[in-house]
Design an enzyme around this catalytic site. Structure first.
Site, PDB file in Angstrom:
ATOM      1  N   CYS A 280       0.800  -1.151  -0.141  1.00 49.16           N
ATOM      2  CA  CYS A 280       0.108   0.080  -0.100  1.00 49.16           C
ATOM      3  C   CYS A 280       0.953   1.153   0.122  1.00 49.16           C
ATOM      4  CB  CYS A 280      -0.871  -0.004   1.362  1.00 49.16           C
ATOM      5  SG  CYS A 280      -1.731   1.692   1.385  1.00 49.16           S
TER       6      CYS A 280
ATOM      7  N   CYS B 266      -0.804   4.264   2.634  1.00 50.18           N
ATOM      8  CA  CYS B 266      -0.458   4.233   3.879  1.00 50.18           C
ATOM      9  C   CYS B 266      -0.169   2.745   4.377  1.00 50.18           C
ATOM     10  CB  CYS B 266      -1.776   4.308   4.652  1.00 50.18           C
ATOM     11  SG  CYS B 266      -3.287   3.673   4.081  1.00 50.18           S
ATOM     12  N   SER B 267      -1.156   1.840   4.989  1.00 52.50           N
ATOM     13  CA  SER B 267      -0.570   0.467   5.110  1.00 52.50           C
ATOM     14  C   SER B 267      -1.639  -0.549   5.080  1.00 52.50           C
ATOM     15  CB  SER B 267      -0.045   0.571   6.450  1.00 52.50           C
ATOM     16  OG  SER B 267      -0.824   1.110   7.492  1.00 52.50           O
ATOM     17  N   CYS B 268      -2.626  -0.214   4.148  1.00 52.45           N
ATOM     18  CA  CYS B 268      -4.042  -1.127   3.972  1.00 52.45           C
ATOM     19  C   CYS B 268      -3.269  -2.308   3.811  1.00 52.45           C
ATOM     20  CB  CYS B 268      -4.573  -0.764   2.679  1.00 52.45           C
ATOM     21  SG  CYS B 268      -5.242   0.870   2.653  1.00 52.45           S
TER      22      CYS B 268
END
Lengths: 104, 200, 63
Positions: B98, B101-103
């Site tokens: 991602c 962000c950090s999906c």
């Protein structure tokens, strides 16, 4: 790990259950600090017992918030850290733009 | 709940402060988490992978509509808005990132590794994936095409890794034990079993 | 000037963050996964990047 009875974390099938990623980070920090000799696990347990024991309202019991508070209080006692630093940095992080960090 | 809850921010701030003071390293925290919980979440993903390896019909369904499979199995511990499973083959290697962000698909992969949020991984994997994967121990021939899936909106991606050689005699449960979290992010290739046929 | 990619998946309508994040409503938009080859993106061979993009981010091109 001997966090049993009153101070037992949420468990399932013998594993600690984390509802959210930050909880696992906090748990990991406490264990890692202990392994590095910053405090003993018994000291942490005592702090956690104090923290959870002082909690009276049974409406919103959240284990890892007590866990977090116990960790920061113990670090303050050991003069390894001050809560002011935490407040300042948290405010900075909260002010980050996060248009993408959608709410799920 | 959002990763950006006040409590999540406080935890992140605490970790940064402790790291800066030299009391802690991110890796030490990662190691503890791995020890206590790494197998819990990824086990869900591993079960899907193992079943797909042994059941062609299930595999077909997994590759076309993983979301309903996950819903029907009722995995707990995280939302999957929509899950897409992409298949690794001899010719195509998939990896997930991602960039914004950090999906991350919690429900099938459990806790994300710390490096998944690292800006270096997030930016480099889309610009020089072959080098990044090589650094992570995945050497791919130049004939293998890499596809990087950027989990940038509501869709979560998971990789169906190649079934390792020498695993013909393993059953679904034994296969699931071989499947690692990193292989389902696409940053690890599963190696074969050393002594095929010896598994009971 | 955009980059040319290929739609490889269609995911129906999803809440559009560009309006929702500003309190202007969920305003669902069609969501696609678009595959861009590394040649097109970075002028390098051998890989592709697949990105989820809402319809308003896309422009149609003549094939």
């Amino acid at each position: 790990m001997e966090l049993k009875g009153l101070i037992a974390p949420p468990m399932a099938n013998g594993d600690v259950v984390f509802d959210e990623p930050w909880q696992s980070r906090v748990f990991g920090m406490a264990r890692a600090l202990c392994e590095q000799g910053m405090f003993t696990w018994d000291e942490f347990r005592e702090q956690l017992i104090l923290q959870i024991g002082s909690f009276t309202d049974d409406g919103d019991y959240q284990y890892f918030i007590h866990f977090f508070d116990a960790l920061t209080l113990l670090l303050e006692k050991k003069q390894l850290f001050s809560k002011d630093e935490l407040v300042v940095l948290s405010e900075q992080l909260a002010a980050r733009p996060h248009g993408h960090d959608h709410s799920h | 709940m959002s990763e950006e809850s006040p409590q999540a921010i406080r935890a992140e701030a605490l970790e940064s402060i402790l790291i800066e003071k030299g009391l802690l390293t991110a890796k030490a925290v990662d190691d503890v988490i791995a020890l206590y919980s790494e197998r819990v979440g990824p086990l869900n993903g591993a079960r899907l992978v193992a079943r797909a390896w042994v059941d062609p019909q299930f595999k077909k369904q997994l590759l076309t509509d993983a979301t309903s499979i996950v819903e029907s199995l009722g995995f707990e511990g995280g939302q999957v808005e929509k899950l897409v499973v992409v298949e690794n083959t001899d010719k195509v290697h998939n990896a997930v990132v991602c960039t914004l962000c950090s999906c991350y698909p919690w429900a099938v992969l459990g806790l994300p590794p710390k490096w998944y949020k690292d800006p270096a991984y997030r930016s480099r994997i889309v610009m020089e994936p072959r080098q990044v994967l090589a650094e992570m121990g995945v050497g791919l021939g130049s004939n293998v095409e890499i596809q990087v899936w950027d989990s940038s909106a509501e869709i979560r991606y998971m990789v169906l890794p190649v079934r390792p050689p020498g695993t013909q005699n393993l059953n679904e449960e034994q296969l699931a034990e071989l499947v690692t979290r990193d292989s389902m992010i696409g940053v690890e290739v599963l190696v074969g079993v050393e002594v095929p046929g010896e598994a009971s | 000037m955009g980059k040319r990619g290929e739609i490889v998946m269609y995911h129906s309508g999803w809440v559009f963050p560009d309006t929702n994040a500003h309190g202007k409503g969920e305003n669902p938009k069609h969501l696609y996964t678009v595959r861009f080859s590394s040649e097109v993106l970075w002028n390098k061979p051998g890989f592709a990047v697949c990105i989820d993009l809402f319809e308003p981010y896309l422009e149609s091109v003549d094939v």
